[in-house]
Design a protein around this motif. Structure first.
Motif, PDB file in Angstrom:
ATOM      1  N   VAL A 131       0.833  -1.209   0.000  1.00  0.00           N
ATOM      2  CA  VAL A 131       0.000   0.000   0.000  1.00  0.00           C
ATOM      3  C   VAL A 131       0.865   1.254   0.000  1.00  0.00           C
ATOM      4  CG1 VAL A 131      -1.836   1.227   1.174  1.00  0.00           C
ATOM      5  CG2 VAL A 131      -1.774  -1.247   1.255  1.00  0.00           C
ATOM      6  N   GLY A 164       1.415   1.563  -3.769  1.00  0.00           N
ATOM      7  CA  GLY A 164       0.179   2.290  -3.980  1.00  0.00           C
ATOM      8  C   GLY A 164      -1.003   1.432  -4.377  1.00  0.00           C
ATOM      9  N   ILE A 215      -3.924  -0.572  -2.918  1.00  0.00           N
ATOM     10  CA  ILE A 215      -4.563  -0.788  -1.623  1.00  0.00           C
ATOM     11  C   ILE A 215      -5.134  -2.192  -1.532  1.00  0.00           C
ATOM     12  CG2 ILE A 215      -6.780   0.166  -2.326  1.00  0.00           C
ATOM     13  CD1 ILE A 215      -6.907   1.359   0.507  1.00  0.00           C
ATOM     14  N   LEU A 251      -4.437  -2.030   8.164  1.00  0.00           N
ATOM     15  CA  LEU A 251      -4.445  -0.785   7.401  1.00  0.00           C
ATOM     16  C   LEU A 251      -4.292   0.409   8.337  1.00  0.00           C
ATOM     17  CD1 LEU A 251      -7.162  -1.413   4.710  1.00  0.00           C
ATOM     18  CD2 LEU A 251      -4.814  -0.802   4.301  1.00  0.00           C
ATOM     19  N   ALA A 252      -4.970   0.335   9.480  1.00  0.00           N
ATOM     20  CA  ALA A 252      -4.858   1.419  10.461  1.00  0.00           C
ATOM     21  C   ALA A 252      -3.415   1.569  10.916  1.00  0.00           C
ATOM     22  CB  ALA A 252      -5.774   1.147  11.653  1.00  0.00           C
ATOM     23  N   ILE A 285      -1.406   3.395   8.246  1.00  0.00           N
ATOM     24  CA  ILE A 285      -1.811   4.791   8.106  1.00  0.00           C
ATOM     25  C   ILE A 285      -1.274   5.597   9.283  1.00  0.00           C
ATOM     26  CG2 ILE A 285      -3.762   6.365   8.164  1.00  0.00           C
ATOM     27  CD1 ILE A 285      -3.913   5.079   5.647  1.00  0.00           C
ATOM     28  N   TYR A 305      -9.922   3.163  17.121  1.00  0.00           N
ATOM     29  CA  TYR A 305      -9.303   2.855  15.819  1.00  0.00           C
ATOM     30  C   TYR A 305      -9.787   3.841  14.772  1.00  0.00           C
ATOM     31  CZ  TYR A 305      -7.716  -1.786  17.214  1.00  0.00           C
ATOM     32  OH  TYR A 305      -7.098  -2.816  17.813  1.00  0.00           O
ATOM     33  N   GLY A 306     -11.114   3.917  14.672  1.00  0.00           N
ATOM     34  CA  GLY A 306     -11.715   4.762  13.641  1.00  0.00           C
ATOM     35  C   GLY A 306     -11.329   6.205  13.826  1.00  0.00           C
ATOM     36  N   GLY A 307     -11.465   6.672  15.070  1.00  0.00           N
ATOM     37  CA  GLY A 307     -11.171   8.068  15.357  1.00  0.00           C
ATOM     38  C   GLY A 307      -9.720   8.401  15.055  1.00  0.00           C
ATOM     39  N   ILE A 339      -7.639   6.846  12.988  1.00  0.00           N
ATOM     40  CA  ILE A 339      -7.376   6.836  11.548  1.00  0.00           C
ATOM     41  C   ILE A 339      -7.767   8.176  10.949  1.00  0.00           C
ATOM     42  CG2 ILE A 339      -8.051   5.840   9.344  1.00  0.00           C
ATOM     43  CD1 ILE A 339      -8.422   3.200  10.697  1.00  0.00           C
ATOM     44  N   MET A 340      -8.981   8.632  11.308  1.00  0.00           N
ATOM     45  CA  MET A 340      -9.458   9.893  10.729  1.00  0.00           C
ATOM     46  C   MET A 340      -8.597  11.051  11.200  1.00  0.00           C
ATOM     47  SD  MET A 340     -13.582   9.573  10.646  1.00  0.00           S
ATOM     48  CE  MET A 340     -13.866   9.162  12.340  1.00  0.00           C
ATOM     49  N   LEU A 349      -5.312  11.079   9.392  1.00  0.00           N
ATOM     50  CA  LEU A 349      -5.451  11.438   7.987  1.00  0.00           C
ATOM     51  C   LEU A 349      -5.686  12.932   7.815  1.00  0.00           C
ATOM     52  CD1 LEU A 349      -7.470   8.480   6.528  1.00  0.00           C
ATOM     53  CD2 LEU A 349      -5.213   9.242   5.847  1.00  0.00           C
ATOM     54  N   VAL A 350      -6.418  13.524   8.750  1.00  0.00           N
ATOM     55  CA  VAL A 350      -6.714  14.950   8.619  1.00  0.00           C
ATOM     56  C   VAL A 350      -5.536  15.787   9.102  1.00  0.00           C
ATOM     57  CG1 VAL A 350      -8.188  16.801   9.457  1.00  0.00           C
ATOM     58  CG2 VAL A 350      -9.203  14.635   8.787  1.00  0.00           C
ATOM     59  N   PRO A 390      -1.054  13.397   7.850  1.00  0.00           N
ATOM     60  CA  PRO A 390      -1.205  12.262   6.913  1.00  0.00           C
ATOM     61  C   PRO A 390       0.052  11.399   6.810  1.00  0.00           C
ATOM     62  CG  PRO A 390      -1.863  14.331   5.912  1.00  0.00           C
ATOM     63  CD  PRO A 390      -1.209  14.673   7.189  1.00  0.00           C
TER      64      PRO A 390
END
Lengths: 294, 356
Positions: free
Chosen positions: B69, B73, B75, B265-266, B269, B322-324, B326-327, B330-331, B334
């Motif tokens: 990934v 590149g 995914i 993936l997390a 990232i 996890y979700g929080g 990752i976001m 990314l914001v 990155p």
């Protein structure tokens, strides 16, 4: 023969419901090129709001729907403003990961606030099956499919004829030119998320009633991918046709393959079909082929 | 001596190509190796070693995914499925057919690599989201296959039990012996990855990531590069699955579901895409998260909640985190933890002259 027809019709009815969820996905993709892996979670969240207000607080149905509409609009706006606005124009890996993160976050939040036990969305529809020339139909799925088609019609009209829809299509066509023409791109992204949230409410009512509301409900979102890829990511017609095809294939697989291999074929036959189609038509049945330049 | 280079002083190509051209990183590596192979095993308790083992295995898996990934590149949402392929292949070969564990390990990796390349074939024509979804399909199909294919034993739970491997008659039973086993494998994996990106193949992978059409125009066979990347990444995944299987003594598909793929993936990232160090950072971060969270909830939540309630909300909070995260990454950042790390080291590089 009758059995076949029954499977086909059931598949078509379920397919209409897949098409409904896929529609929310396509809408966001068309407008902002963002791939929403959290579409299933949106549906789940709407289902949770409905189930909680109907079951736990005993509110009447229309109030519950109103609450869900308000809740999903707020959620969609928040998500768009706080996270996805920053993802516009970023690499596809970032965008996918952001919505996957969003999906995990929504799953966790929903489980934390609404509990993990399964809830119902009771609707005033009779459970009595209808017989049409000896073909067994459940009225529930009929109404659901009807609702799905009404929604699909409304969204198609909205997209093709309304001023907002035209603006959204312009943005999908070329973001920079639309900006130059005075279209407030950010505003329209927010609008497209709101519409996706509203579609999720309809999905939440229908799917929540069919399957019961718990965090597993989000798994219907996984069915969206074969649907949209089969139909083409940026095509509303594609979402509808793809949904119907996937519904029928799934239903036939469950009817004919499951007794042979012992269950579970329903979950992956759509994906097998999708991969085969991808090999021959990489942009789906109705998708627009990209021309890439260096 | 320990100071960093201020300019390019290389006189031979060999010097220029060295993995660590400056002296400081070379010493750092030696210190780190000493720390991980001598100090940590000496001072750690059995529990800490157990955690360290899990971190090591997760780092290996994250590294593999990052090759695909972060560097190429492409995914993949099916990383955990390839782990399960490795796990089941080795478990079946070793515990049922009585093969040597070392061969079982390589066979596990090879089987995963084969399936990975098979899944990578569509990458010739599709990319981005379409590819992501066909790897998602692979995840679901492999999960189903392990459950339903008749030649894969394991019964309803899908578990195959096996003995712990033994090296020269010395059976790896304790966490300590596994610690050495896992970390030797991890070091091999890291060295391979670091060197890969100094070769023609590695550079081509990066070129494909940055602009695949341009890469094709300058004469890179992108299909071959993508397929090799899929193969290598899946080989890493297979070995990760084998390590899990050897460590726990059981292969079970439930350890390799879609959620696990997303966890990996997390990791990359949050750690940093396209960075070997970042994969390790991310793996450590994500693997420690549930452990720290558990301790925290027990300490804090134990005051006013029942044991069972805590257990029920832990998974939910984990998912939210996890979700929080990752976001958030990314914001806000990155480039992940690796970038934060670099900010710190860059600061000290010029310290005490920050205006340089």
């Amino acid at each position: 023969m009758l059995y076949n027809i029954e499977l086909m019709i059931n598949g078509l009815l379920v397919g209409a419901l897949y098409a409904l969820i896929a529609l929310g996905f396509v809408l966001i993709y068309k407008a902002s090129d963002i791939i929403n892996f959290a579409q299933g979670e949106f549906v789940m969240f709407a289902g949770f709001i409905l189930a909680a207000s109907l079951q736990t607080y005993g509110l009447p149905l229309y109030v519950a729907i109103l609450l869900a509409v308000v809740g999903m609009t707020v959620l969609a706006l928040l998500v768009n403003r706080l996270v996805l606005q920053y993802m516009i124009g970023r690499g596809v890996v970032s965008v996918i990961m952001a919505t996957i993160g969003l999906a995990a976050f929504l799953q966790g939040t929903a489980g934390l606030f609404f509990g993990i036990d399964t809830k119902d969305v009771p609707l005033p529809i009779s459970e009595e099956p209808i017989f049409l020339y000896d073909i067994l139909l459940s009225p529930l799925e009929l109404y659901a499919a009807l609702a799905a088609f009404v929604c699909i019609g409304l969204v198609s009209w909205f997209f093709i004829k309304s001023r907002i829809g035209i603006a959204l299509r312009a943005i999908a066509d070329d973001q920079q030119v639309s900006l130059a023409m005075g279209i407030d791109v950010k505003l329209y992204f927010a609008i497209s998320w709101c519409v996706a949230g509203l579609i999720a409410v309809v999905g939440g009512i229908v799917w929540g009633h069919l399957l019961g509301v718990d965090t597993q409900l989000a798994l219907v979102g996984l069915k969206v991918f074969p649907v949209v890829i089969l139909g083409g990511l940026d095509s509303i017609i594609g979402a509808i046709v793809g949904g119907l095809i996937i519904g029928v294939v799934e239903s036939l697989a469950a009817g004919f393959l499951d007794p042979i291999v012992g269950g579970g074929t329903k979950d992956f036959t759509p994906y097998v079909l999708m991969i085969i189609v991808l090999m021959f038509r990489p942009y789906g049945l109705f998708g627009k082929a990209d021309i890439e330049r260096v | 001596m320990l100071n960093r280079e201020t300019a390019t002083f290389k006189r031979t190509y060999a010097e220029d190509m060295a993995l660590y051209p400056a002296p400081l990183p070379r010493y750092t590596i030696l210190v780190l190796l000493f720390l991980f192979f001598v100090v940590v095993p000496l001072v750690s308790s059995e529990y800490t070693l157990g955690v360290a083992n899990l971190l090591g295995i997760a780092s290996f898996g994250a590294l593999g995914l990052n090759l695909l990934v972060g560097y190429t590149g492409q995914i993949s949402i099916g990383h955990a499925a390839f782990m399960s392929v490795g796990a089941y292949t080795s478990a079946m070969l070793v515990s049922i057919m009585g093969l040597h564990w070392g061969l079982g390990m390589i066979a596990g990796g090879a089987a995963a690599a084969f399936l990975g390349m098979l899944v990578g074939i569509p990458s010739l024509r599709i990319k981005g989201l379409y590819l992501a979804i066909s790897t998602l399909a692979a995840q679901l199909i492999i999960e189903w296959g392990i459950n339903h294919l008749p030649f894969i034993p394991g019964g309803a739970g899908g578990s195959i039990y096996m003995d712990k491997p033994s090296i020269f008659g010395f059976q790896l039973k304790t966490n300590l012996s596994f610690y050495y086993f896992i970390y030797v494998v991890l070091v091999i994996g890291i060295v391979f990855a670091l060197n890969l990106f100094r070769t023609h193949l590695g550079r081509s992978m990066i070129a494909v990531r940055d602009r695949d059409i341009a890469a094709e125009i300058i004469g890179i066979n992108i299909f071959k590069v993508k397929l090799t990347a899929f193969g290598i990444a899946s080989f890493y995944a297979g070995i990760t699955g084998v390590l899990y299987t050897y460590y726990f003594g059981v292969a079970n598909y439930e350890a390799f579901t879609l959620v696990v793929s997303i966890q990996f993936l997390a990791m990359i990232i949050i750690g940093g895409l396209g960075s070997v160090l970042g994969s390790v950072f991310g793996a450590v971060f994500i693997s420690l998260l549930p452990i720290v969270l558990d301790i925290f909830l027990r300490r804090v939540g134990g005051e006013f909640m029942e044991e069972s309630q805590i257990a029920a909300i832990t998974t939910q909070i984990q998912l939210m985190l996890y979700g929080g995260l990752i976001m958030l990454f990314l914001v806000v950042e990155p480039d992940g933890l690796r970038k934060l790390w670099r900010n710190i080291t860059d600061y000290f590089k010029v310290w005490p002259f920050p205006y340089l």
